[in-house]
Design a protein around this motif. Structure first.
Motif, short mmCIF file in Angstrom:
data_model
loop_
_atom_site.label_atom_id
_atom_site.label_comp_id
_atom_site.label_asym_id
_atom_site.label_seq_id
_atom_site.Cartn_x
_atom_site.Cartn_y
_atom_site.Cartn_z
N ALA A 53 0.83 -1.21 0.00
CA ALA A 53 0.00 0.00 0.00
C ALA A 53 0.86 1.26 0.00
O ALA A 53 0.50 2.27 -0.62
N LEU A 54 1.99 1.21 0.69
CA LEU A 54 2.89 2.36 0.74
C LEU A 54 3.90 2.37 -0.40
O LEU A 54 4.70 3.29 -0.51
N ALA A 55 3.86 1.33 -1.24
CA ALA A 55 4.78 1.18 -2.37
C ALA A 55 6.23 1.30 -1.92
O ALA A 55 7.05 1.99 -2.54
N LEU A 56 6.56 0.60 -0.83
CA LEU A 56 7.92 0.65 -0.30
C LEU A 56 8.86 -0.21 -1.12
O LEU A 56 8.46 -1.28 -1.60
N PRO A 57 10.08 0.24 -1.29
CA PRO A 57 11.04 -0.56 -2.05
C PRO A 57 11.50 -1.79 -1.27
O PRO A 57 11.45 -1.81 -0.05
N GLY A 58 11.95 -2.79 -1.99
CA GLY A 58 12.49 -4.00 -1.38
C GLY A 58 11.49 -5.14 -1.39
O GLY A 58 10.32 -4.97 -1.71
N MET A 59 12.00 -6.32 -1.01
CA MET A 59 11.20 -7.54 -1.07
C MET A 59 10.78 -8.03 0.32
O MET A 59 11.51 -7.88 1.28
N LEU A 60 9.58 -8.58 0.38
CA LEU A 60 9.15 -9.41 1.50
C LEU A 60 8.88 -10.78 0.86
O LEU A 60 7.88 -10.98 0.20
N HIS A 61 9.81 -11.67 1.03
CA HIS A 61 9.73 -12.98 0.39
C HIS A 61 8.61 -13.83 0.98
O HIS A 61 8.25 -13.67 2.15
N PRO A 62 8.06 -14.74 0.19
CA PRO A 62 7.05 -15.65 0.73
C PRO A 62 7.65 -16.47 1.88
O PRO A 62 8.82 -16.84 1.85
#
Length: 169
Positions: A53-62
């Motif tokens: 929602a905040l369009a933050l950079p970087g990954m949150l992997h599954p």
């Protein structure tokens, strides 16, 4: 250095211990969901949604079972550590927690610079805040991390040692 520390305001011991206790409550509130697989899965999904929602950079992997294991181990240890600081805050526990917070902040910043989602930096702010507060000067305590010896303790801190014995030490 002596001039700098003399001008730096110091916390009273009761105020410092309230900060240590507050950091314990913050950690308990933030990390208890990490301690259980089902609560961590829910929290992780919320963090993913917020990061998107905040369009933050970087990954949150599954999540996989290894991620879950490490998150649950971390959460379990931090919950117990939080309860220790809430139940019996001391200068030593505060200093150790401050050190741990600086390490956590370093690894969080490292992770974000290597591709982790920037949502991690929200946690980093509080790690640094409580780290600085818990390494702040405490009136009468000096800069020592270790617990004081019997000759350095006040009667208030160790009622079993008489004032005369303390004066002789």
């Amino acid at each position: 250095m002596a001039t700098f520390t003399a001008t730096l305001p110091a916390f009273s011991e009761p105020r410092y211990l309230r900060i240590v206790r507050a950091s314990g409550w913050y950690d308990l509130f933030v990390t208890w969901p990490f301690a259980l697989p089902w609560t961590f899965a829910w929290l992780y999904a919320q963090l993913q949604g917020l990061a998107q929602a905040l369009a933050l950079p970087g990954m949150l992997h599954p999540l996989d079972s290894t991620h879950m294991l490490f998150a649950n181990l971390l959460g379990s240890v931090v919950v117990v550590w939080s309860i220790a600081r809430i139940a019996a805050p001391t200068l030593l526990l505060g200093r150790l927690d401050g050190l741990a917070r600086f390490l956590f902040a370093a690894w969080q910043i490292y992770a974000v610079t290597h591709g982790a989602n920037a949502i991690v930096l929200g946690f980093t702010f509080f790690e640094l805040l409580f780290g600085v507060l818990q390494w702040w000067r405490v009136r009468g305590a000096g800069l020592a991390v270790c617990p004081p010896g019997p000759g350095q303790m006040s009667a208030k801190r160790n009622p079993r040692v008489s004032a005369k014995a303390q004066a002789e030490a």
